[in-house]
Design an enzyme around this catalytic site. Structure first.
Site, PDB file in Angstrom:
ATOM      1  N   LYS A  24       0.783  -1.246  -0.100  1.00  0.00           N
ATOM      2  CA  LYS A  24       0.124  -0.058  -0.006  1.00  0.00           C
ATOM      3  C   LYS A  24       0.748   1.386   0.033  1.00  0.00           C
ATOM      4  O   LYS A  24       0.490   2.256  -0.687  1.00  0.00           O
ATOM      5  CB  LYS A  24      -0.910  -0.088   1.169  1.00  0.00           C
ATOM      6  CG  LYS A  24      -1.615   1.337   1.434  1.00  0.00           C
ATOM      7  CD  LYS A  24      -2.372   1.379   2.722  1.00  0.00           C
ATOM      8  CE  LYS A  24      -1.803   1.634   4.102  1.00  0.00           C
ATOM      9  NZ  LYS A  24      -1.639   3.041   4.282  1.00  0.00           N
ATOM     10  N   ASN A  25       1.870   1.202   1.005  1.00  0.00           N
ATOM     11  CA  ASN A  25       2.630   2.491   0.901  1.00  0.00           C
ATOM     12  C   ASN A  25       3.680   2.717  -0.001  1.00  0.00           C
ATOM     13  O   ASN A  25       4.503   3.784   0.030  1.00  0.00           O
ATOM     14  CB  ASN A  25       3.170   2.543   2.517  1.00  0.00           C
ATOM     15  CG  ASN A  25       2.396   2.823   3.561  1.00  0.00           C
ATOM     16  OD1 ASN A  25       1.014   3.056   3.169  1.00  0.00           O
ATOM     17  ND2 ASN A  25       2.529   2.356   4.723  1.00  0.00           N
ATOM     18  N   ARG A 124       1.181  14.445  12.637  1.00  0.00           N
ATOM     19  CA  ARG A 124       1.377  14.190  11.179  1.00  0.00           C
ATOM     20  C   ARG A 124       1.406  15.684  10.404  1.00  0.00           C
ATOM     21  O   ARG A 124       0.567  15.850   9.592  1.00  0.00           O
ATOM     22  CB  ARG A 124       0.382  13.162  10.744  1.00  0.00           C
ATOM     23  CG  ARG A 124       0.515  11.959  11.593  1.00  0.00           C
ATOM     24  CD  ARG A 124      -0.374  10.959  10.940  1.00  0.00           C
ATOM     25  NE  ARG A 124       0.362  10.261   9.787  1.00  0.00           N
ATOM     26  CZ  ARG A 124       0.111   9.247   9.217  1.00  0.00           C
ATOM     27  NH1 ARG A 124      -1.200   8.692   9.159  1.00  0.00           N
ATOM     28  NH2 ARG A 124       0.717   8.727   8.192  1.00  0.00           N
ATOM     29  N   ASP A 310       4.372   0.417  11.918  1.00  0.00           N
ATOM     30  CA  ASP A 310       3.233   0.094  11.251  1.00  0.00           C
ATOM     31  C   ASP A 310       2.913  -1.521  11.878  1.00  0.00           C
ATOM     32  O   ASP A 310       2.078  -1.859  11.489  1.00  0.00           O
ATOM     33  CB  ASP A 310       3.094   0.195   9.848  1.00  0.00           C
ATOM     34  CG  ASP A 310       2.935   1.431   9.288  1.00  0.00           C
ATOM     35  OD1 ASP A 310       3.279   1.725   8.297  1.00  0.00           O
ATOM     36  OD2 ASP A 310       2.892   2.508  10.116  1.00  0.00           O
ATOM     37  N   ARG A 402      -8.946  -0.379   4.553  1.00  0.00           N
ATOM     38  CA  ARG A 402      -8.226   0.966   3.912  1.00  0.00           C
ATOM     39  C   ARG A 402      -6.853   0.313   3.470  1.00  0.00           C
ATOM     40  O   ARG A 402      -6.202   0.571   2.595  1.00  0.00           O
ATOM     41  CB  ARG A 402      -8.002   1.945   4.974  1.00  0.00           C
ATOM     42  CG  ARG A 402      -9.327   2.742   5.189  1.00  0.00           C
ATOM     43  CD  ARG A 402      -8.839   3.988   5.825  1.00  0.00           C
ATOM     44  NE  ARG A 402      -7.609   4.736   5.330  1.00  0.00           N
ATOM     45  CZ  ARG A 402      -7.262   5.864   5.860  1.00  0.00           C
ATOM     46  NH1 ARG A 402      -7.665   6.412   6.839  1.00  0.00           N
ATOM     47  NH2 ARG A 402      -6.352   6.275   5.032  1.00  0.00           N
TER      48      ARG A 402
END
Ligand code: EPZ
Length: 423
Positions: A24-25, A124, A310, A402
């Site tokens: 995903k990242n 963030r 993560d 997600r």
């Protein structure tokens, strides 16, 4: 979005092969890089996730057409270069959409992108993104909750991207993408070294960029006139791989995790082995988790190659069952601990002391309704639900969707008992 929950019947052993999807990242910044590129491009191994679908919608509004082909690959092409605004309503839902800032500033010479709001895992900010683009000669303004960039005089520059919490992954991505089309030489010091940054650089070089040093703290970019679309395959998702390895260990099940890149998991495997688990590699490259006896261990999350933040929540789920007291310290997002209270509802014995969680191992977990809060915390609750006796209901699992492609289908295929139910 309909509120859906997972209903998990705990205790089922797991057996068989589970496939890791594309990262995903890595996919998210690479999708944003399409804004830099002339002509059609095809991306392979792009995971089919909420966040990916959402970003493709943002890119469509910015003039990028995309279509999922029969073979699962994604074909993209910029059809309209007039749009330059990513508005609050979209950016607030997904921070990674801030990665359109660099490409728009470089390719369309202007950008107006909403400042991302905070999120449950931390503040963030994007001050380092703004600092980096300014160093490349972009004129940056903040107004009405938006950052506005004028890239008409973009040129190579030198920037130090280290912040109080290390470097910035999406910040490095933004500056790297802008630098590919900035006349002259750009040097990024204290760049993020995550494999996803290297994947983005490899993709950009495939399209004609001149980047060296990606994956190290010092990246050098020589600007080029244009980038042209090519085919590219995204790296596997190291966080999903780690999540599945933990599932196997917690269930004392030597499942075969396929498609992962072992080299991206060094820090995780080091911690995993300190906790009494180990990973063997099958002749076909599948990673197999084995658990002798779970023992308490200490984890500190750090920028790559350190232990990934993560995978902090997922490791905490495993350590709730370890013999002894484990200490998990968050150096990236000091408040990324919303899963503590939920794991305690399942029988965990965890307390937060500032940026640290102290986990006292318990003999077993027992099912209860729990609330997902962010993507990785939700994965941790699914793992705990698999191990808990009885039924666990994980509420608001849209967080999981997600970042994990078909997670309950993948886990049920190897013996888990997870039902997706409407709230
Ligand atoms: C990326 O987020 C990942 N997301 C995150 O994964 C991951 O947790 C994070 O890197 C750290 O590894 C994507 O790649 C899409 P940062 P990113 O900018 O780049 C501070 C997931 O679960 N900072 O590296 O947005 C910031 O506050 C997600 O998949 C500044 O101070 O994170 C944080 O403490 C969650 N100023 C630290 O740096 C800035 O300008 C790391 O943030 C930028 C960041």
């Amino acid at each position: 979005m309909a509120l859906t929950n997972f209903l998990i019947e705990g205790g089922a052993p797991l057996k068989g092969d589970i496939q890791v999807s594309g990262s995903k990242n890595s996919a998210l910044p690479i999708l944003c890089a399409s804004l830099l590129i002339d002509g059609p491009l095809t991306l392979r191994n792009v995971p089919d996730l909420e966040d990916v679908r959402f970003l493709l919608e943002i890119l469509r509004l910015l003039g990028v057409e995309s279509v999922r082909n029969q073979d699962g690959s994604l074909s993209m092409e910029v059809k309209d270069t007039t749009q330059t605004v990513a508005d609050y309503d979209v950016v607030r839902k997904m921070r990674a959409s801030v990665c359109v800032l660099g490409p728009l500033t470089a390719r369309r010479k202007q950008a107006k992108v909403s400042l991302p709001g905070g999120c449950v895992i931390g503040v963030r900010p994007i001050d380092l993104h703004i600092k980096g683009l300014s160093a490349l000669g972009a004129v940056m303004q903040e107004e009405g909750g938006y950052v506005i960039a004028d890239g008409s005089n973009l040129r190579g520059g030198r920037v130090y991207l280290g912040g109080a919490y290390g470097s910035t992954v999406t910040g490095t991505a933004n500056i790297l993408m802008a630098a590919t089309l900035a006349k002259g030489i750009t040097i990024i010091e204290a760049a993020a070294c995550e494999p996803e940054v290297l994947d983005l650089a490899n993709f950009l070089n495939r399209c004609g960029a001149k980047i060296t040093g990606a994956g190290s703290p010092r990246i050098v970019v020589e600007g080029v006139e244009r980038l042209t679309g090519r085919d590219y395959t995204i790296i596997p998702d190291r966080i999903e791989a780690g999540t599945f390895l933990i599932a196997g260990a917690m269930m004392h099940s030597p499942i075969r995790v396929r498609g992962a890149e072992l080299d991206h998991l060094a820090a995780f495997i080091d911690a995993f082995e300190h906790a009494g688990a180990r990973v063997t590699v099958d002749p076909d490259g599948a990673l197999v988790p084995h658990l002798d006896k779970l023992v308490a261990t200490d984890i500190t999350t750090l920028p790559y190659p350190g232990y990934p933040t993560d995978l902090q929540a997922q490791m905490m789920a495993m350590l709730t069952l370890a013999d002894g007291i484990s200490v998990l310290t968050e150096k990236i997002y000091p408040d990324r601990f919303l899963h503590i209270m939920e794991l305690n509802r399942l029988g965990g014995h965890i307390r937060k002391e500032g940026p640290t969680a102290i986990v006292q191992g318990v003999k077993g977990l027992s099912g209860a309704p729990v609330m997902a809060s962010d993507l990785r915390a939700s994965a941790a609750l699914v793992l705990a639900g698999l191990a808990a006796s009885g039924k666990t209901e994980v509420l608001r699992i849209y967080h999981v969707d997600r970042g994990y492609e078909k997670i309950e289908e993948k886990l049920n295929a190897i013996g888990a008992r997870i039902k997706r139910v409407e709230a």
